[in-house]
Design a protein around this motif. Sequence first.
Motif, short mmCIF file in Angstrom:
data_model
loop_
_atom_site.label_atom_id
_atom_site.label_comp_id
_atom_site.label_asym_id
_atom_site.label_seq_id
_atom_site.Cartn_x
_atom_site.Cartn_y
_atom_site.Cartn_z
N SER A 34 0.85 -1.20 0.00
CA SER A 34 0.00 0.00 0.00
C SER A 34 0.88 1.24 0.00
N GLN A 35 1.28 1.65 -1.18
CA GLN A 35 2.14 2.82 -1.32
C GLN A 35 1.63 3.69 -2.46
N THR A 36 1.97 4.96 -2.39
CA THR A 36 1.75 5.88 -3.51
C THR A 36 3.11 6.46 -3.88
N LYS A 39 4.22 8.96 -1.31
CA LYS A 39 4.76 8.39 -0.07
C LYS A 39 6.19 7.89 -0.28
N LEU A 40 6.43 7.27 -1.43
CA LEU A 40 7.79 6.77 -1.69
C LEU A 40 8.80 7.90 -1.78
N ARG A 43 9.80 9.51 1.57
CA ARG A 43 10.55 8.74 2.56
C ARG A 43 11.90 9.37 2.85
N PRO A 127 10.44 0.76 0.38
CA PRO A 127 9.73 0.52 1.64
C PRO A 127 10.31 -0.61 2.48
N LEU A 366 5.58 -2.19 -6.89
CA LEU A 366 6.35 -0.95 -6.72
C LEU A 366 6.66 -0.30 -8.07
N THR A 369 3.68 1.49 -8.99
CA THR A 369 3.53 2.65 -8.10
C THR A 369 4.40 3.80 -8.59
#
Length: 434
Positions: A34-36, A39-40, A43, A127, A366, A369
């Motif tokens: 569950s990433q966008t 968000k990546l 980090r 992640p 990923l 994403t």
Amino acid sequence: MFDLTEFPKPQLGEFKDLQTLRMQPTQESPLMVSQTLGKLLARDTVQVELIPEKKGLFLKHVEYQITSQHFKISVYRRYSDFDVFHELLLQRFAYRMVPALPPKRMDFIEGRRRALGRFINLVARHPFFSEDELVKTFLTFNGSDVQVKMRDACKKMGDEFMTNTIASLAKEYLPADIQAQFSSSRELIRNIHNSFHKLRDRAEKMAERSKENATDLLMFGRELSTLGSDGSPIPSLASSQSTWGILRQSLKGLSVEFALLADKGAQQGRREEDDVVEKLNLFLDLLQSYRDLCERHEKGVLHEHQRALQKYGMMKRQMMSATVQPKEQVSVEQLESRIVQQENAIQTMELRNYFSLFCLHQETQLIFTYLPITSHILGAFVNSQVQGHQEMGAVWNDLQQKLGCLFGTPMSPSLSTSNEYAALQAKIQSLRRD
């Protein structure tokens, strides 16, 4: 027929419990990432700056200042530190996308710095890497023995299969058609990789052309200045009405505008390189790491599994032969012990194979994403073009006015050009209304 009276009527409290149960969110499978993209990217951002060469006893070496926004610290690393870090990452996360390092020998040291920056940013934003002790050590440890520190950390932890709590249960989370999904995703990502490779090549050529254009403009201005600085007397053969003497004096001042145009052109080239080419290279590095991961899965885990099965089959045949033709009891017991060990090894290899597929499924997510980075790249490309054309357009307009003043002739666009411009503006307004 069913007799509904046989079943007790549910009480009001039971309805409430059912309703509460339905309202509770279903627990997401560990397989799902569950990433966008936001968000990546949030980090961490790691800056890699080149430190001037230091002279050692026998040779010089290059150092890099590594600054992590997430950890809010700067450390110094040499290429050999990156090399050891990359080696340990592959040991620790053999089933993940580990970006490649640039070669130690590169024609341009700036190109290596950029490549190292892309590498560490992809790692710091992953992640499953970002909070790992190995990554923390590389980004935060200030001692001189960072390589020893990283090796010790990796030795204590082992690889991800040994530390992941669901590694032995990976098979339960995999979809039944995992192989078909993997094949179709791999083919699609291969096509995406090829297209982005071509986009990067075109963007590099455009950035190079902008730099070449800047050089040409600068040289054009210098030649005008040289022409205007020529103090040779005008020969008597020239007409008495000749204005060349006055005209060439005016040419000297034009080199200022052309130098400014050259500067704007060079800035345009740098923007295209930094904002467009570099983003394309970042995504290409990620796509290449996915292709490398697929090869590791097929040539590593699957190959080792097949070898283990072949070895097991050979041992079983030896055992059957020993049973039919009794040999020494000690050798038979040793063979039985080896078979048990091989069975355990096969079981471990099977678990690793499923975990490898589990990780591949997550890494594929990923990639998708990251795909919206296309809009970031296109936005950077358009913005760089708009800014470049606006800045250079302003200088060209100033130059146009200056030429009119210097030579006494209005430098206005031709009628046909004006009509075309007016038609273009009308079309734009029409499209906006639609």
